[in-house]
Structures are given as structure tokens and as C-alpha cells.
Design a protein around this motif. Structure first.
Motif, PDB file in Angstrom:
ATOM      1  N   TRP A  82     -18.459   1.086  21.779  1.00  0.00           N
ATOM      2  CA  TRP A  82     -17.291   0.541  21.082  1.00  0.00           C
ATOM      3  C   TRP A  82     -15.975   1.105  21.618  1.00  0.00           C
ATOM      4  CZ3 TRP A  82     -12.899   1.343  18.317  1.00  0.00           C
ATOM      5  CH2 TRP A  82     -12.394   0.260  17.588  1.00  0.00           C
ATOM      6  N   LEU A  83     -15.821   2.421  21.601  1.00  0.00           N
ATOM      7  CA  LEU A  83     -14.532   3.012  21.971  1.00  0.00           C
ATOM      8  C   LEU A  83     -14.129   2.711  23.407  1.00  0.00           C
ATOM      9  CD1 LEU A  83     -14.206   6.574  20.378  1.00  0.00           C
ATOM     10  CD2 LEU A  83     -12.611   4.666  20.202  1.00  0.00           C
ATOM     11  N   SER A  84     -15.077   2.812  24.323  1.00  0.00           N
ATOM     12  CA  SER A  84     -14.722   2.616  25.731  1.00  0.00           C
ATOM     13  C   SER A  84     -14.182   1.215  25.998  1.00  0.00           C
ATOM     14  CB  SER A  84     -15.932   2.893  26.628  1.00  0.00           C
ATOM     15  OG  SER A  84     -16.980   1.976  26.340  1.00  0.00           O
ATOM     16  N   GLY A  85     -14.613   0.250  25.208  1.00  0.00           N
ATOM     17  CA  GLY A  85     -14.152  -1.107  25.409  1.00  0.00           C
ATOM     18  C   GLY A  85     -12.942  -1.498  24.576  1.00  0.00           C
ATOM     19  N   LYS A  86     -12.528  -0.633  23.657  1.00  0.00           N
ATOM     20  CA  LYS A  86     -11.446  -0.961  22.732  1.00  0.00           C
ATOM     21  C   LYS A  86     -10.211  -0.074  22.872  1.00  0.00           C
ATOM     22  CE  LYS A  86     -12.894  -4.246  19.787  1.00  0.00           C
ATOM     23  NZ  LYS A  86     -12.086  -5.391  19.322  1.00  0.00           N
ATOM     24  N   ILE A  87     -10.382   1.088  23.477  1.00  0.00           N
ATOM     25  CA  ILE A  87      -9.294   2.063  23.439  1.00  0.00           C
ATOM     26  C   ILE A  87      -8.050   1.575  24.190  1.00  0.00           C
ATOM     27  CG2 ILE A  87      -9.915   3.411  25.494  1.00  0.00           C
ATOM     28  CD1 ILE A  87      -9.420   5.915  23.631  1.00  0.00           C
ATOM     29  N   HIS A  88      -8.219   0.627  25.112  1.00  0.00           N
ATOM     30  CA  HIS A  88      -7.052   0.073  25.808  1.00  0.00           C
ATOM     31  C   HIS A  88      -6.121  -0.652  24.832  1.00  0.00           C
ATOM     32  CE1 HIS A  88      -9.672  -3.460  25.650  1.00  0.00           C
ATOM     33  NE2 HIS A  88      -8.583  -4.188  25.778  1.00  0.00           N
ATOM     34  N   PHE A 109      -5.469   0.385  21.794  1.00  0.00           N
ATOM     35  CA  PHE A 109      -4.638   1.436  21.209  1.00  0.00           C
ATOM     36  C   PHE A 109      -3.477   1.760  22.131  1.00  0.00           C
ATOM     37  CE2 PHE A 109      -3.606   5.995  21.004  1.00  0.00           C
ATOM     38  CZ  PHE A 109      -3.154   6.081  19.694  1.00  0.00           C
ATOM     39  N   HIS A 110      -3.760   1.856  23.439  1.00  0.00           N
ATOM     40  CA  HIS A 110      -2.708   2.213  24.398  1.00  0.00           C
ATOM     41  C   HIS A 110      -1.694   1.086  24.609  1.00  0.00           C
ATOM     42  CE1 HIS A 110      -4.981   5.866  25.983  1.00  0.00           C
ATOM     43  NE2 HIS A 110      -3.792   6.284  25.585  1.00  0.00           N
ATOM     44  N   LYS A 111      -2.075  -0.129  24.294  1.00  0.00           N
ATOM     45  CA  LYS A 111      -1.076  -1.209  24.320  1.00  0.00           C
ATOM     46  C   LYS A 111      -0.026  -0.987  23.241  1.00  0.00           C
ATOM     47  CE  LYS A 111      -3.949  -4.931  26.212  1.00  0.00           C
ATOM     48  NZ  LYS A 111      -4.600  -6.246  25.912  1.00  0.00           N
ATOM     49  N   LEU A 112      -0.478  -0.457  22.109  1.00  0.00           N
ATOM     50  CA  LEU A 112       0.437  -0.189  20.997  1.00  0.00           C
ATOM     51  C   LEU A 112       1.208   1.110  21.199  1.00  0.00           C
ATOM     52  CD1 LEU A 112      -1.952  -1.121  18.030  1.00  0.00           C
ATOM     53  CD2 LEU A 112      -0.081  -2.508  18.947  1.00  0.00           C
ATOM     54  N   THR A 148       0.953   7.798  24.509  1.00  0.00           N
ATOM     55  CA  THR A 148       0.087   8.780  23.852  1.00  0.00           C
ATOM     56  C   THR A 148      -1.094   9.140  24.749  1.00  0.00           C
ATOM     57  OG1 THR A 148       0.664   7.934  21.661  1.00  0.00           O
ATOM     58  CG2 THR A 148      -1.346   9.251  21.827  1.00  0.00           C
ATOM     59  N   GLN A 149      -1.284  10.433  24.963  1.00  0.00           N
ATOM     60  CA  GLN A 149      -2.426  10.905  25.735  1.00  0.00           C
ATOM     61  C   GLN A 149      -3.627  11.096  24.815  1.00  0.00           C
ATOM     62  OE1 GLN A 149      -1.631  14.130  28.617  1.00  0.00           O
ATOM     63  NE2 GLN A 149       0.501  13.993  27.946  1.00  0.00           N
ATOM     64  N   VAL A 150      -4.787  10.659  25.276  1.00  0.00           N
ATOM     65  CA  VAL A 150      -6.016  10.772  24.483  1.00  0.00           C
ATOM     66  C   VAL A 150      -7.063  11.532  25.279  1.00  0.00           C
ATOM     67  CG1 VAL A 150      -7.895   9.520  23.353  1.00  0.00           C
ATOM     68  CG2 VAL A 150      -5.561   8.611  23.262  1.00  0.00           C
ATOM     69  N   GLU A 151      -7.683  12.508  24.633  1.00  0.00           N
ATOM     70  CA  GLU A 151      -8.838  13.197  25.210  1.00  0.00           C
ATOM     71  C   GLU A 151     -10.051  12.788  24.385  1.00  0.00           C
ATOM     72  OE1 GLU A 151      -8.083  17.384  25.216  1.00  0.00           O
ATOM     73  OE2 GLU A 151      -6.777  17.289  26.974  1.00  0.00           O
ATOM     74  N   GLU A 188      -2.640  12.075  15.969  1.00  0.00           N
ATOM     75  CA  GLU A 188      -4.038  11.857  15.622  1.00  0.00           C
ATOM     76  C   GLU A 188      -4.164  11.018  14.356  1.00  0.00           C
ATOM     77  OE1 GLU A 188      -5.890  15.860  17.732  1.00  0.00           O
ATOM     78  OE2 GLU A 188      -5.157  15.960  15.679  1.00  0.00           O
ATOM     79  N   MET A 189      -3.246  11.214  13.421  1.00  0.00           N
ATOM     80  CA  MET A 189      -3.216  10.370  12.229  1.00  0.00           C
ATOM     81  C   MET A 189      -2.968   8.917  12.619  1.00  0.00           C
ATOM     82  SD  MET A 189      -3.509  10.058   8.963  1.00  0.00           S
ATOM     83  CE  MET A 189      -3.346  11.724   8.296  1.00  0.00           C
ATOM     84  N   GLN A 190      -2.110   8.716  13.604  1.00  0.00           N
ATOM     85  CA  GLN A 190      -1.812   7.372  14.108  1.00  0.00           C
ATOM     86  C   GLN A 190      -3.074   6.724  14.676  1.00  0.00           C
ATOM     87  OE1 GLN A 190       0.913   7.043  17.643  1.00  0.00           O
ATOM     88  NE2 GLN A 190       2.360   6.321  16.093  1.00  0.00           N
ATOM     89  N   PHE A 191      -3.831   7.513  15.441  1.00  0.00           N
ATOM     90  CA  PHE A 191      -5.076   7.003  16.014  1.00  0.00           C
ATOM     91  C   PHE A 191      -6.080   6.673  14.917  1.00  0.00           C
ATOM     92  CE2 PHE A 191      -9.273   7.187  17.862  1.00  0.00           C
ATOM     93  CZ  PHE A 191      -9.126   6.549  19.085  1.00  0.00           C
ATOM     94  N   ALA A 192      -6.167   7.557  13.919  1.00  0.00           N
ATOM     95  CA  ALA A 192      -7.102   7.335  12.809  1.00  0.00           C
ATOM     96  C   ALA A 192      -6.769   6.044  12.069  1.00  0.00           C
ATOM     97  CB  ALA A 192      -7.084   8.522  11.854  1.00  0.00           C
TER      98      ALA A 192
END
Length: 293
Positions: A107-113, A115-118, A122-125, A278-282
Motif C-alpha cells: 500500500w504505502l509504496s504505491g501511494k506515498i507519492h 502525499f508528496h504531491k500535497l 517534506t522528507q519521509v523516512e 508527522e501529525m500531517q502525515f497521520a
């Protein structure tokens, strides 16, 4: 409700306990022994209870003192960590995510882009693991866990409401014409999952003898890949297996499904505060899933 005592009294109490003596505490605090003694006396008078007992070999804690120290230690360390995280050297814009391995891959690997469009700056580890203990050295952040949501160390928000059903490869599917045919094939089970073949069979009141699984793996993702490439039959969890069904590498067997006893949760640990990023990501994660009723 009794108001909490002054912060400096609590801090001195913590240092006294960790130092083991009034003398050592005064040296660590760079104040006189009498000042330390006065602070702890003021705290005890305020609480109306004895917290420490002085002896020739240092101090010892009363029963209530032991309990109070454990509470104060956690509270003060949380305040310190949060202050440093938000305003001090620990302040960072990096979002740290610790995710269940299968969820990160499917799920995450295909969706995290998305998040970065928005939030393009923001750097994500992103760290993935099979078990909660895999994240012991990574530090702070938010987690995505698979389980029943009864973790006492965290605030949990349920993301998925999963069903479980049998899946297999298209080639294997062609050889299955009735329910009994499933159990003529090798079964694959996922270690640690609370819902397995026995639970699925019982849910549908099958009187069939359930043989032991031929293959046991550590993740749902490995189970699906084994089923897709061989003649194994696995139990699919819809939030993870849908991609395999969509691309045709796995086929759903229509012999009934059941609600999973476990789901995916986004977790905010209680012992520290997550950062604004991180709250934003959540919040983005929660928006991607329909609220679970």
C-alpha cells in the motif's frame, strides 16, 4: 482535584532517587545539600506523605515513593523529549514512519507519492519490519501496526476493516471445483496472524478435517507470492491482496469470507509527542481510508 506540585520539586525528587543520596543530588544540581533537603521536604509536606527515607548508605524509597517516582520519571522525560523535539536540537522536519512490512510494500509504496504531491518539501523516512521489536533502535515517529488495536503504549486509529478469504493462482483455481478441493492442495499460513485456516473453517461451520499447513511464512506478502507462483492456497486479507487480484496473479475462491480479528492501525505512541509534520502525515493516512464504524 489536587493541583500538581511545582515542577522544580518534582525534578529534584527525580534527581535524588537517581543519584541515591542527597549529597550526590546536590552535586548534580550544583546547589547546597540544605537546598535539596528543603525541596524534598516541601514536596513531602505538600503531598502529605513520606517519599524517601535517609540512611547511612543513602536514601531508600517508601512504597508510595516508588510508585510516585515511576510516574514522575515518565512524565518529566516525556516533557523533556517533546520540548527538544519541537524546539531544540531534536527538532526536525523529517517524518519517520515505521510500518508493517506487507503494508509498506503493497500500500504505502504505491501511494506515498500522493502525499508528496500535497507536501513536496517534506522528507519521509520509511522503515518496515515484520514484528514490533524490529523498530527498537529507530527512535521516534509514527507506526502502522497490524493487530487487534489493544496496545497499551499508544493511541490507535483503525485504518482498515478487513475480510479474509481463500486465494490461489489462476492455474490452481482451474483445479478447484468444490470446497473440499481446497484441502487437497498445500496450504500456506502466516505466523502470528490470529485468523487462520482453522478459524476460517469454523466460521463457515465446515466439518472438514483441516490438515496442517505445508508452508509457514512471516508475512502476508510472502504468502501471496508463494501462492501466485505455486499451487499453494493462502488466506487473503483484502487490504493487502487486492493488488494481486487486480493484476490477475491471484484469484479469489468464492467459498465464503470472514471478518478479520486484526486490522491495520496508525499508532501514535503515548510516551512522546509526534511532530507537526508527522501529525500531517497521520491525518493524510486517515483521509485515505473510510472511517471505521
Amino acid at each position: 482535584m489536587k493541583r500538581p506540585p511545582p515542577h522544580n520539586w518534582l525534578f529534584v525528587f527525580k534527581i535524588i532517587v537517581e543519584s541515591g543520596s542527597i549529597t550526590e543530588a546536590s552535586e548534580r544540581l550544583n546547589v547546597s545539600q540544605s537546598a535539596v533537603s528543603q525541596q524534598i521536604k516541601s514536596l513531602e509536606d505538600y503531598l502529605g506523605a513520606r517519599l524517601i527515607v535517609r540512611g547511612k548508605k543513602g536514601i531508600s524509597l517508601t512504597d508510595v515513593g516508588k510508585h510516585y517516582y515511576n510516574v514522575i520519571k515518565v512524565a518529566l522525560e516525556k516533557i523533556s523529549a517533546t520540548t527538544d523535539q519541537l524546539f531544540g536540537s531534536g527538532h526536525t522536519d523529517i517524518v519517520t514512519i515505521k510500518s508493517n512490512y506487507s503494508f509498506a510494500d503493497t500500500w504505502l509504496s504505491g501511494k506515498i507519492h500522493e502525499f508528496h504531491k500535497l507536501y513536496p518539501d517534506t522528507q519521509v523516512e520509511l522503515y518496515s519490519g515484520l514484528w514490533l521489536t524490529d523498530f527498537g533502535e529507530i527512535g521516534r515517529g509514527i507506526e502502522i501496526r497490524y493487530g487487534d488495536g489493544t496496545w497499551s503504549d499508544a493511541k490507535c486509529y483503525q485504518l482498515t476493516q478487513d475480510n479474509i478469504f481463500p486465494v490461489c493462482s489462476p492455474a490452481t483455481h482451474s483445479a478447484i471445483n468444490r470446497l473440499e478441493d481446497i484441502f487437497d492442495h498445500p496450504l500456506v499460513s502466516v505466523m502470528g496472524n490470529k485468523t487462520g485456516w482453522q478459524e476460517w473453517s469454523s466460521e463457515h461451520q465446515r466439518s472438514l478435517h483441516i490438515k496442517a499447513s505445508n508452508l509457514h511464512v512471516e508475512s502476508n506478502l510472502l504468502a501471496y507470492k508463494a501462492a501466485a507462483s505455486g499451487n499453494y492456497i493462502a488466506l487473503g486479507i483484502n487490504s493487502l491482496v487486492d493488488g494481486f487480484l487486480d493484476d490477475g496473479s491471484l484469484v479469489r475462491l468464492e467459498y465464503g469470507d470472514m471478518k478479520s480479528r486484526e486490522n491495520f492501525f496508525i499508532v501514535e505512541p503515548e510516551y512522546y509527542s509526534i511532530s507537526p509534520k508527522e501529525m500531517q502525515f497521520a491525518e493524510w493516512m486517515k483521509s485515505e481510508f473510510k472511517p471505521v464504524k
